[in-house]
Write a protein that holds these residues in place. Structure first.
Motif, mmCIF file in Angstrom:
data_model
loop_
_atom_site.group_PDB
_atom_site.id
_atom_site.type_symbol
_atom_site.label_atom_id
_atom_site.label_comp_id
_atom_site.label_asym_id
_atom_site.label_seq_id
_atom_site.Cartn_x
_atom_site.Cartn_y
_atom_site.Cartn_z
ATOM 1 N N LEU A 1 -17.949 3.779 -5.936
ATOM 2 C CA LEU A 1 -18.322 3.675 -4.527
ATOM 3 C C LEU A 1 -17.059 3.561 -3.695
ATOM 4 C CD1 LEU A 1 -21.461 1.376 -4.151
ATOM 5 C CD2 LEU A 1 -21.238 3.773 -3.589
ATOM 6 N N THR A 2 -16.927 4.420 -2.673
ATOM 7 C CA THR A 2 -15.741 4.449 -1.824
ATOM 8 C C THR A 2 -16.077 3.830 -0.469
ATOM 9 O OG1 THR A 2 -14.955 6.445 -2.927
ATOM 10 C CG2 THR A 2 -14.008 5.936 -0.776
ATOM 11 N N PHE A 3 -15.204 2.914 -0.040
ATOM 12 C CA PHE A 3 -15.379 2.263 1.258
ATOM 13 C C PHE A 3 -14.156 2.613 2.106
ATOM 14 C CE2 PHE A 3 -17.551 -0.275 -1.907
ATOM 15 C CZ PHE A 3 -18.818 -0.372 -1.366
ATOM 16 N N SER A 4 -14.352 3.543 3.053
ATOM 17 C CA SER A 4 -13.246 4.010 3.885
ATOM 18 C C SER A 4 -12.857 2.947 4.888
ATOM 19 C CB SER A 4 -13.634 5.297 4.614
ATOM 20 O OG SER A 4 -13.957 6.312 3.686
ATOM 21 N N GLY A 5 -11.551 2.837 5.160
ATOM 22 C CA GLY A 5 -11.070 1.891 6.146
ATOM 23 C C GLY A 5 -10.687 0.570 5.527
ATOM 24 N N ASN A 6 -10.345 -0.342 6.394
ATOM 25 C CA ASN A 6 -9.824 -1.636 5.945
ATOM 26 C C ASN A 6 -10.981 -2.598 5.745
ATOM 27 O OD1 ASN A 6 -8.098 -3.679 5.251
ATOM 28 N ND2 ASN A 6 -7.393 -4.089 7.338
ATOM 29 N N HIS A 7 -11.693 -2.457 4.647
ATOM 30 C CA HIS A 7 -12.820 -3.333 4.326
ATOM 31 C C HIS A 7 -12.386 -4.436 3.387
ATOM 32 C CE1 HIS A 7 -16.151 -1.061 6.147
ATOM 33 N NE2 HIS A 7 -15.374 0.006 5.896
ATOM 34 N N THR A 8 -13.124 -5.524 3.368
ATOM 35 C CA THR A 8 -12.891 -6.604 2.404
ATOM 36 C C THR A 8 -14.152 -6.908 1.599
ATOM 37 O OG1 THR A 8 -13.461 -8.260 4.081
ATOM 38 C CG2 THR A 8 -11.128 -7.669 3.863
ATOM 39 N N HIS A 9 -15.179 -6.086 1.727
ATOM 40 C CA HIS A 9 -16.378 -6.274 0.926
ATOM 41 C C HIS A 9 -17.169 -4.966 0.937
ATOM 42 C CE1 HIS A 9 -17.763 -7.142 5.027
ATOM 43 N NE2 HIS A 9 -18.889 -6.556 4.631
ATOM 44 N N GLY A 10 -18.101 -4.872 0.024
ATOM 45 C CA GLY A 10 -18.954 -3.693 -0.064
ATOM 46 C C GLY A 10 -20.194 -4.000 -0.870
ATOM 47 N N LYS B 1 -1.759 9.257 -0.752
ATOM 48 C CA LYS B 1 -1.147 9.769 -1.982
ATOM 49 C C LYS B 1 -2.073 9.639 -3.175
ATOM 50 C CE LYS B 1 2.749 11.402 -3.778
ATOM 51 N NZ LYS B 1 3.416 12.622 -3.292
ATOM 52 N N GLY B 2 -2.863 8.599 -3.212
ATOM 53 C CA GLY B 2 -3.777 8.388 -4.331
ATOM 54 C C GLY B 2 -4.135 6.930 -4.477
ATOM 55 N N GLU B 3 -4.647 6.581 -5.692
ATOM 56 C CA GLU B 3 -5.132 5.236 -5.965
ATOM 57 C C GLU B 3 -4.044 4.374 -6.570
ATOM 58 O OE1 GLU B 3 -8.429 5.490 -8.543
ATOM 59 O OE2 GLU B 3 -9.612 6.819 -7.259
ATOM 60 N N ILE C 1 0.842 -1.201 0.000
ATOM 61 C CA ILE C 1 0.000 0.000 0.000
ATOM 62 C C ILE C 1 0.874 1.247 0.000
ATOM 63 C CG2 ILE C 1 -1.752 1.268 1.314
ATOM 64 C CD1 ILE C 1 -2.806 -1.393 2.315
ATOM 65 N N ARG C 2 2.024 1.176 0.697
ATOM 66 C CA ARG C 2 3.014 2.255 0.729
ATOM 67 C C ARG C 2 2.408 3.570 1.238
ATOM 68 N NH1 ARG C 2 6.799 2.444 -4.461
ATOM 69 N NH2 ARG C 2 4.934 3.331 -5.414
ATOM 70 N N GLY C 3 1.652 3.501 2.278
ATOM 71 C CA GLY C 3 1.060 4.685 2.879
ATOM 72 C C GLY C 3 -0.045 4.289 3.850
ATOM 73 N N HIS C 4 -0.689 5.333 4.393
ATOM 74 C CA HIS C 4 -1.828 5.093 5.297
ATOM 75 C C HIS C 4 -3.008 4.588 4.482
ATOM 76 C CE1 HIS C 4 0.094 6.922 8.789
ATOM 77 N NE2 HIS C 4 0.493 7.922 8.004
ATOM 78 N N LEU C 5 -3.509 3.423 4.815
ATOM 79 C CA LEU C 5 -4.653 2.874 4.102
ATOM 80 C C LEU C 5 -5.867 3.754 4.347
ATOM 81 C CD1 LEU C 5 -6.098 0.653 2.490
ATOM 82 C CD2 LEU C 5 -6.439 -0.569 4.650
ATOM 83 N N LYS C 6 -6.387 4.350 3.293
ATOM 84 C CA LYS C 6 -7.594 5.169 3.404
ATOM 85 C C LYS C 6 -8.849 4.374 3.103
ATOM 86 C CE LYS C 6 -5.409 8.965 4.379
ATOM 87 N NZ LYS C 6 -5.518 9.589 5.719
ATOM 88 N N GLY C 7 -8.730 3.374 2.206
ATOM 89 C CA GLY C 7 -9.899 2.577 1.882
ATOM 90 C C GLY C 7 -9.791 1.964 0.502
ATOM 91 N N PHE C 8 -10.978 1.578 -0.026
ATOM 92 C CA PHE C 8 -11.046 0.926 -1.341
ATOM 93 C C PHE C 8 -12.125 1.609 -2.154
ATOM 94 C CE2 PHE C 8 -9.261 -2.109 1.566
ATOM 95 C CZ PHE C 8 -8.296 -2.766 0.834
ATOM 96 N N LYS C 9 -11.908 1.624 -3.497
ATOM 97 C CA LYS C 9 -12.885 2.187 -4.416
ATOM 98 C C LYS C 9 -13.299 1.121 -5.420
ATOM 99 C CE LYS C 9 -11.253 6.985 -4.130
ATOM 100 N NZ LYS C 9 -10.786 8.168 -4.899
ATOM 101 N N VAL C 10 -14.602 1.011 -5.614
ATOM 102 C CA VAL C 10 -15.156 0.065 -6.591
ATOM 103 C C VAL C 10 -15.679 0.881 -7.767
ATOM 104 C CG1 VAL C 10 -16.841 -1.735 -7.011
ATOM 105 C CG2 VAL C 10 -15.733 -1.573 -4.773
#
Length: 1321
Positions: free
Chosen positions: A897-906, A927-929, A866-875
């Protein structure tokens, strides 16, 4: 031998008492747990009922399984099903007797309820049901009582015996309670006693009343007349019969020593039951009136339980105990002597429990237990045991059971020994019956206290932590603190038998997580409980005693210190009462009370109460208000500046400043403000240092190192601040090493290979010396890494280059000056710069949940990638096409759709049914995606379609019409068919029976035939897919009237006029071959003009209810609006306010639903003729004046004739006067026409003397009973419970007054009667 057996049994009971503990089975918490029945609610033993209401005999019980119920009546089985008047409530044993079809006295019996299930039988007390009774007073003729002044007198009451006994009180004719005193008082049996009579005791309205509480009625005795005569009056009265001879001396009754009217003799005895009320009375006669006193011969009277009533004549002791037995002496004394009477009191006792009722036993197989039935009474009661309602001797033998007097001992019980045991304790004065079950269970432990429950307690207070549990055998409780390393034992802990853990004096270190573990041989159960120990609330500033002048203000301080997690509440009291909320003079702030414009009423004791949810503290202070002394008007000014500033007690970091206050100028100085200037760092800038009260002239100042201080002082009063004083001498503090380090230290990166360390710099005061700089230290947050150091000055950040991407560092920043280093700083964690993620989520999958919702899963990305602070995942997802449309290259826009935090589903909501979607997932940091995952796809299933786009009605005919529609705009799948539903609508907008048709998917129109003519229909159309039916579109339309048939039957299609009002049958042979136009539902519209306006009439046969008339001037322009009048269902209306000489166009309008066309009638022309106004003053016309004079003369003649007839006089027969003036209420009513009948002298129809015939035409039966109605003392003789009459009051009749003497007063006001009775009973 018998003695040894009793000793063995006692030792066994003592041993078993330690082995078994009674336990109630918690049925509400433990479902399915077996339990014998337990009676939970039953009617009282002596159950008095109201005969006017249904009888309800309560019996409720619990148990598993739920018990069944049965009853006995008078000792034999009571078959509920055989009595139609008795029902049993569902899931209960409560009986309800309907007395509307039976008499209540038929159910005055002894009842007992039985509740049983397969584990045992419980029985209720014997419930003796009796109806309350309020009999009438027997009729009697009471002769007037004539007594000599000074003698004693007793007026008997002797009320009828009621159930329960009535409450007695004496009142007069005006329903005012008769005054009582030490001379005149009422005895316990209701009689009225006069120790000696006076002339003012003469009256004819001594009336005894009996109030029956259950029926809320009051019965009255006939009034008693008492005449008190002195010697002169008696001699004058008797002289006419005995030749003027004096029979009595001229002196009144002689003065005499006391003697007792009740009780009689020198002694008497009285028996009272333990726990009841003992009442003894001594009423004495004598002249002068004797005083009565009480003593206990064998001891002292119990002060807290003793009271004296009826002017010391009655001694009352409540809650009688055995110690109240003995001799009591009452003494009556006046100036001539005294007399004594001794009452011997014996105390008996119905059975009562010594150590409570027998407690239920829950035992495991093989355990031992004891049932005890400890009771006492006077005389000593007998104890009998039954099992499941049967004699224990006749019950099945059980080797584990042994009965010893008041104890049953169970040893080595086995499964199947469950039963309910009844203990019956009785003597001559009552009985006790109690059920207790023995339940043999094998149950693992269960902790019943809520999990993770938090207990809060104040420090140094006792802490109790519950651990309620259930199990059989009874579980053993063990406690652990925090970890499970060791069991809590010994000090400071106390372990209770019920599992509760007690800490006598809780301290901060007792705050922890506690675990209670319940064990028995069948299992283990545990629960975590938390204890929080809070700091106590303490008052720091107490309110002080104040003396203020009225009209000024006063402030009470009440500052507290409390635990930060508790919110205190402030309440102020004055003389233990809360302050008035509506008085704006009381101003309550967080830590003070201010009273403005103080008055004399504000004087008193004030208490501040500061409470939290756990504790409270309070303090009091007194306020004294004195009169304001008038003073001449004084002009106040701001104070003069302080002078003579002097510095003493000079230390390295402190100095004492002293000054002399300036002139106050008639306004006291409230406080002083001390300011300083730092000529070394901020020359010319003055800073506030501290404030001191106006009563002080010195202050000890704490200073900082390396500052050149110059001080000045300002004073303030009610007017304003003074000018600053002259500056003091300069005081220089020595330099020192810094006391503080920089705050706000952060570590972050602006590039992927650097680390920026920032901080908040120290102020000049914090530097403590010259040469301020900062020592920056950093190292990688790994074991064994070395610190790197760099010292910088005049900067708030430092950049470290060449760092690995997003690596944790431990950072410190320390202040340093020429005199040394600051304290050792605390380390903080920071990260070097971020970079874009280099990996995408793997194992991306989509699960379609329904036609509009899908769930996307993915694996987490390793943190190194990830090389940074994990902000979340985008679908990212987008719709490619729908299945029922041709595929094209114009894809729909992408959605994110943005899922903030350490999620594994949405979840992906709002999808289109029956569509193909593409999607991918990306991780992002500060830093970005990062790169996206491989694009995948999923398909949504079919959904229900949308409503058809349109629905129109065409080709409307007499009995048919055509519907046309367009397919839904949103298919959401393949359209499989259409459903058409229609139903007629009547004139009341009510829907008739529905018809339904299934139509193929390729049809867009349908013709419906065989419909009713001139009928409105409502249509619903919806489309279907394989998923189901979608929402419907609706429309309304009506079939039309056949013009040819109307013409054939004499109806003008254009005008709507018809000669008949009968229903019209529309034969199919007369249906017109072509489409016909709509026909108006109005006909025979006509108009007529009169003086009141224009009357419009018509006929109407349409279904619409909203019908109104519209009219407009004939020559009005098109922009003017029609005037409207609602007709509300009638078929004519009067139009008023039309202008004379004008013509109006008038039409009728029928309005249906919003989507239906208006129905209009033909227009009619209404012309209002012009009227010439002639204003004539009628009062000036000769004919009117002559008419008025004639009428006045005629009235005058009639008045003269009436006056002559009135003064003629004459004698009339009594019969004629009665016929002429009979009160209508006394005339009998004819049954056939409800008119008054002939006058009758029949004695059977005469009303009772002094009463009125009831308005319902019935006459009270003539029997021996008596009531207020019989004597004209009230409307229906009924009273409210508080003693007030129910019904209209009527006064005494004349005949009754004559019979009872000529001194009877007038009938009192009914309003006064009601008000007076309300104050009694």
């Amino acid at each position: 031998m018998m003695e040894w057996r009793r000793m063995d049994a006692a030792l066994l009971v003592l041993l078993l008492g330690h082995l078994a503990t009674a336990l109630e089975v918690p049925l509400d918490l433990l479902e399915g747990l077996p339990q014998p029945p337990t009676i939970t609610h039953q009617s009282p033993k002596d159950y008095i009922i109201d005969p006017r209401e249904n009888i309800i005999i309560h019996c409720d019980a619990k148990g598993k399984p739920h018990p069944s119920f049965s009853w006995t009546r008078n000792g034999t089985h009571f078959d509920i099903d055989e009595d139609p008047n008795v029902t049993m409530r569902p899931h209960s044993g409560t009986l309800v007797v309907d007395i509307s079809r039976a008499k209540a006295e038929h159910y005055e019996c002894v009842y007992q309820c039985t509740a049983r299930n397969k584990h045992g039988t419980a029985v209720s007390n014997n419930i003796v049901v009796q109806q309350s009774r309020s009999p009438l007073w027997s009729k009697e003729k009471i002769k007037p009582i004539v007594v000599q002044e000074g003698v004693s007198l007793v007026l008997p009451c002797r009320p009828p015996a009621g159930l329960p006994p009535p409450i007695i009180f004496w009142m007069d004719n005006y329903f005012q309670r008769l005054p009582q005193s030490s001379r005149v008082s009422q005895s316990l049996n209701g009689d009225l006693y006069f120790s000696n009579v006076l002339r003012e005791d003469s009256r004819n309205d001594y009336i005894c009343y009996a109030r029956f509480p259950y029926t809320q009625t009051i019965q009255q005795k006939q009034p008693i007349t008492v005449k008190v005569l002195n010697m002169d009056a008696i001699n004058d009265t008797m002289a006419a019969f005995y030749n003027d001879t004096d029979l009595f001396s001229e002196e009144p009754a002689d003065e005499r020593r006391p003697s007792f009217l009740i009780p009689s003799g020198p002694s008497s005895s009285k028996t009272v039951l333990r726990g009841q009320v003992l009442e003894m009375e001594c009423i004495a006669e004598g002249l002068p009136t004797p005083e009565v006193s009480w003593t206990k011969v064998s001891g002292d009277l119990p002060a807290k339980r003793t009271s004296f009533l009826h002017y010391q004549r009655t001694l009352r002791i409540v809650n009688v105990s055995e110690s109240d037995a003995g001799d009591y002496r009452c003494t009556a004394r006046n100036q001539l002597g005294s007399v004594h009477h001794t009452i011997h009191v014996m105390v008996k006792a119905a059975p009562y429990w010594i150590s409570g009722t027998p407690r239920n036993l829950v035992l495991a197989p093989g355990e031992n237990g004891v049932l005890t039935c400890r009771a006492n009474g006077i005389p000593k009661p007998s104890i009998t045991w039954t099992m499941n309602g049967e004699s224990i001797e006749n019950s099945p033998k059980d080797v584990s059971r042994k009965v010893e007097d008041d104890t049953i001992i169970f040893t080595d019980v086995q499964t199947g020994s469950s039963a309910v045991y009844q203990c019956n304790v009785s003597n001559d004065y009552g009985y006790l019956l109690s059920n207790a079950f023995v339940n043999v269970l094998s149950e693992p432990p269960r902790v019943l206290t809520s999990a993770n429950k938090v207990y809060q307690v104040i420090k140094n207070h006792r802490a109790l932590i519950d651990c309620a549990s259930f199990g059989s055998p009874i579980p053993k409780i063990q406690w652990y603190k925090d970890s499970r390393s060791s069991i809590l034992e010994g000090d400071p802990y106390i372990f209770h038998d019920n599992g509760t853990l007690e800490i006598p004096i809780a301290q901060a270190q007792n705050s922890a997580k506690y675990t209670c573990v319940a064990r028995n041989k069948f299992g283990i159960s545990e629960n975590q409980i938390y204890l929080e120990v809070k700091e106590p609330t303490r008052i720091l500033t107490l309110p002080e005693y104040k003396v203020v002048q009225s009209g000024t203000s006063v402030v009470f301080d009440c500052k507290v210190k409390h635990d930060p997690s508790l919110i205190p509440n402030m309440i102020w009291y004055k003389d233990e009462g809360e302050l008035p909320e509506d008085d704006k003079r009381f101003i309550i702030e967080s830590d003070s009370l201010t009273i403005t414009d103080v008055t004399e009423n504000d004087a008193g004791e004030y208490r501040c109460l500061r409470n939290t949810t756990l504790d409270s503290v309070s303090a009091t202070a007194k306020l004294t208000v004195v009169e304001a002394t008038p003073t001449p008007a004084v002009v106040s000014e701001r104070p003069d500046p302080p002078t003579d500033l002097e510095l003493t007690d000079q230390e390295k970091r402190s100095v004492r400043l002293t000054w002399t206050p300036g002139d106050e100028h008639n306004s006291p100085i409230q406080r002083f403000l001390i300011q300083y200037e730092d000529s070394l760092h901020h020359r010319g800038h003055w800073h506030n240092l501290t404030e001191v009260p106006g009563t002080k002239t010195t202050a000890h100042l704490k200073l900082s190192p390396y500052v050149h201080y110059t001080f000045r002082v300002l004073a303030i009063n009610d007017v304003n601040w003074s000018r600053p004083s002259a500056p003091s001498k300069v005081f220089r503090t020595e330099a020192a090493a810094p006391d503080d380090n920089p705050t706000g230290v952060h570590g972050f990166g602006t590039e992927h290979n650097n680390l920026v360390i920032s901080w908040k710099p120290l102020t000049g005061h914090q530097s403590n010396g010259p040469g301020l700089r900062y020592k920056v230290m950093w190292r990688q947050n790994v074991e064994g890494a070395e610190w790197m150091t760099e010292t910088v000055a005049n900067s708030t950040k430092f950049v470290v280059s060449g760092t690995p991407t997003f690596f944790p560092y431990e950072l410190k920043v320390q202040a340093v000056n020429d005199h040394g280093e600051g304290p050792e700083p605390a380390g903080i964690l920071g990260y070097s710069g971020e970079d874009l993620p280099v990996a995408f989520p793997e194992n991306v999958q989509a699960i379609v949940l329904n036609s509009t919702l899908a769930k996307v899963h993915w694996n987490p990305v390793p943190s190194k990638l990830i090389r940074g602070h994990l902000k979340g995942f985008k679908v990212y997802y987008w719709r490619e096409h729908e299945h029922d449309h041709h595929k094209n290259n114009n894809n729909h826009p992408k959605q994110i759709l943005t899922f903030s935090g350490n999620h594994t589903h949405g979840m992906l909501p709002g999808l289109h049914p029956y569509s193909r979607y593409l999607f991918n997932v990306r991780v992002y940091n500060g830093k970005g995606e990062g790169p996206h995952s491989p694009t995948q796809e999923f398909e949504t299933p079919e959904g229900v379609p949308g409503p058809p786009t349109s629905l129109t009605v065409t080709d409307t005919d007499i009995d048919s019409l055509t519907l046309e529609w367009s397919p839904p705009h949103v298919h959401n799948g393949r359209i499989t068919s259409y459903t058409l539903k229609y139903q007629p609508v009547n004139n009341s907008n009510e829907l008739g029976p529905a018809e339904e048709l299934d139509l193929p998917a390729n049809k867009t129109s349908v013709t419906l035939s065989n419909l009713k003519y001139n009928t409105r229909y409502k249509f619903y159309l919806n489309a279907k897919t394989g998923r189901g039916a979608g929402p419907a579109i609706s429309q309304e339309a009506a079939t039309i009237v056949d013009e040819a048939l109307i013409s054939q039957l004499g109806v003008d299609v254009d005008t709507g006029k018809t000669p008949t009002s009968h229903p019209i049958a529309w034969p199919s042979s007369h249906r017109p071959p072509h489409k016909v136009r709509h026909v108006s539902p109005f006909g025979n519209v006509s108009s007529s003009v009169g003086e009141d306006g224009a009357l419009i009439s018509w006929e109407y046969w349409g279904p619409e209810k909203n019908v109104y008339v519209e009219y407009i001037l004939k020559n009005s322009e098109g922009e003017e609006e029609w005037q409207k009048e609602l007709v509300n269902g009638s078929q004519n209306i009067m139009l008023k306010g039309l202008k004379g000489g004008s013509s109006y166009r008038v039409r009728l309008v029928a309005k249906g639903h919003h989507d239906q066309p208006l129905h209009l009638s033909e227009e009619v022309l209404v012309t209002v003729p012009a009227v010439v106004s002639r204003q004539v003053d009628i009062a000036t016309q000769g004919w009117f004046i002559g008419l008025m004079c004639a009428i006045a003369l005629l009235i005058l003649i009639l008045l003269i004739i009436c006056f002559i007839q009135r003064n003629k006089g004459g004698k009339y027969p009594v019969k004629e006067k009665e016929d002429a003036h009979t009160d209508p209420e006394f005339q009998p009513m004819k049954d056939d026409d409800c008119t008054f009948g002939e006058y009758s002298d029949n004695e059977d129809h005469k009303p009772l003397k002094g009463s009125r015939t009831p308005s319902n035409g019935t006459v009270k039966r003539d029997d021996s009973d008596d009531s207020l109605v019989d004597y004209g003392e009230g409307g229906d003789g009924q009273f409210n419970e508080d003693g007030s009459f129910i019904g209209q009051y009527s006064g005494k009749s004349a005949s009754r007054d004559t019979a009872e003497g000529h001194e009877s007063s007038e009938a009192p006001s009914p309003i006064n009667a009601m008000n007076s009775l309300n104050s009694f009973v």
